[in-house]
Design an enzyme around this catalytic site. Structure first.
Site, PDB file in Angstrom:
ATOM      1  CD  GLU A 245      25.311 -19.579  -0.509  1.00  0.00           C
ATOM      2  OE1 GLU A 245      25.088 -18.602   0.234  1.00  0.00           O
ATOM      3  OE2 GLU A 245      25.797 -19.466  -1.652  1.00  0.00           O
TER       4      GLU A 245
ATOM      5  CG  HIS B  88      30.266 -17.070  -1.484  1.00  0.00           C
ATOM      6  ND1 HIS B  88      30.141 -18.409  -1.171  1.00  0.00           N
ATOM      7  CD2 HIS B  88      29.034 -16.525  -1.323  1.00  0.00           C
ATOM      8  CE1 HIS B  88      28.893 -18.658  -0.824  1.00  0.00           C
ATOM      9  NE2 HIS B  88      28.195 -17.539  -0.899  1.00  0.00           N
TER      10      HIS B  88
ATOM     11  CG  HIS C 148      27.045 -14.534   2.467  1.00  0.00           C
ATOM     12  ND1 HIS C 148      26.904 -15.730   3.141  1.00  0.00           N
ATOM     13  CD2 HIS C 148      26.685 -14.787   1.179  1.00  0.00           C
ATOM     14  CE1 HIS C 148      26.480 -16.657   2.298  1.00  0.00           C
ATOM     15  NE2 HIS C 148      26.336 -16.112   1.107  1.00  0.00           N
ATOM     16  CD  GLU C 149      27.058 -12.504  -1.938  1.00  0.00           C
ATOM     17  OE1 GLU C 149      27.741 -13.209  -2.711  1.00  0.00           O
ATOM     18  OE2 GLU C 149      25.908 -12.822  -1.583  1.00  0.00           O
TER      19      GLU C 149
END
Length: 275
Positions: free
Chosen positions: A198, A140, A136-137
């Site tokens: 997100e 980004h 997820h990070e």
């Protein structure tokens, strides 16, 4: 009014001519600050964070963070290469650090600088949980979300200036504008923009963790633990930078089969055991 029109024209021109392409969606995104400026700044900030905190080294947890990070980076490179973006990561300088802190947090700066805080490890619970967070990070950063947020903030500031110029001869209207603009522009513009990022990072992150050999079904389980850790304390979704925990869990469950299908394209048909 003439100056106001000029400012608005400059904002529109900036949006039209300062764009990048999100390789995962194919969509044009705002990019007022290029990677040639963004990456060195991010690297400097990362080094400053490391110098101001205790970096954990030589432990099994620290080794796990590096191991998972390297696998996610390889997965990203495989996906990008397979989809025609061979040189996308050429300026990335991957680094993975574990920081001793009670903060329940992890992040990836533009250019691949990753930090995990020890406070998030109990919620991650296992290496697959770490992979879900890591994916997820990293997503980004790969999708240029930081770059887009900076660009959106410039637009928000530019429109505030334009509003003040347009209403400079009407004190009452100017006062109302300045009292309401910040809240309205956040609720209507910036917060939905952030929530969309997100959700996009959740999808990309699932793909990355799957291609790296981690079971994407565990991502929704991770967020169930995140929800339990929050104790149910969260603002209404429309006032938050993030989707609600329930929305996120439901979305991750729905996306997991698609992530498995994507991983299968890269020969991944089974996943590492959860431990």
């Amino acid at each position: 009014m003439k100056l106001n029109k000029i400012i608005l024209s400059l904002v529109v021109a900036a949006v039209m001519f300062s764009c990048a392409t999100n390789p995962f969606t194919g969509k044009k995104t705002m990019a007022f600050v290029g990677n040639d400026q963004l990456f060195p700044s991010a690297f400097a900030q990362y080094n400053q964070v490391l110098s101001e905190n205790k970096v954990v080294t030589g432990t099994s947890d620290a080794e796990m963070i590096t191991r998972v990070g390297q696998r996610i980076a390889v997965a990203a490179e495989r996906w990008l290469t397979a989809n025609g973006h061979q040189s996308y990561l050429e300026d990335y300088k991957w680094e993975y650090k574990l920081i001793e802190s009670e903060q329940v947090n992890a992040w990836c700066m533009p250019g691949g600088k990753i930090a995990f805080y020890t406070g998030i490890l109990p919620i991650a619970a296992n290496e697959t949980g770490v992979a879900a967070i890591m994916g997820h990070e990293v997503a980004h950063a790969l999708a240029n979300h930081g770059q887009q947020r900076m660009s959106a903030a410039y637009i928000q500031q530019g429109l505030a200036v334009a509003g003040n110029v347009a209403l400079s001869n009407d004190e009452q209207a100017l006062g109302i504008f300045n009292q309401s603009y910040g809240v309205a522009s956040n609720v209507v513009g910036m917060l939905p923009f952030s929530r969309a990022h997100e959700t996009e990072a959740d999808k990309i992150g699932l793909y990355l963790m799957s291609i790296a050999g981690y079971n994407p079904d565990e991502a929704s389980v991770l967020w169930e633990r995140m929800k339990a850790n929050s104790g149910g304390e969260a603002p209404p979704e429309f006032l938050s930078t993030h989707p609600s925990n329930d929305s996120r869990i439901q979305n991750l469950k729905a996306l997991a089969p698609k992530a498995k299908a994507e991983a299968k394209k890269f020969g991944i048909t089974s996943f590492r055991p959860i431990n």
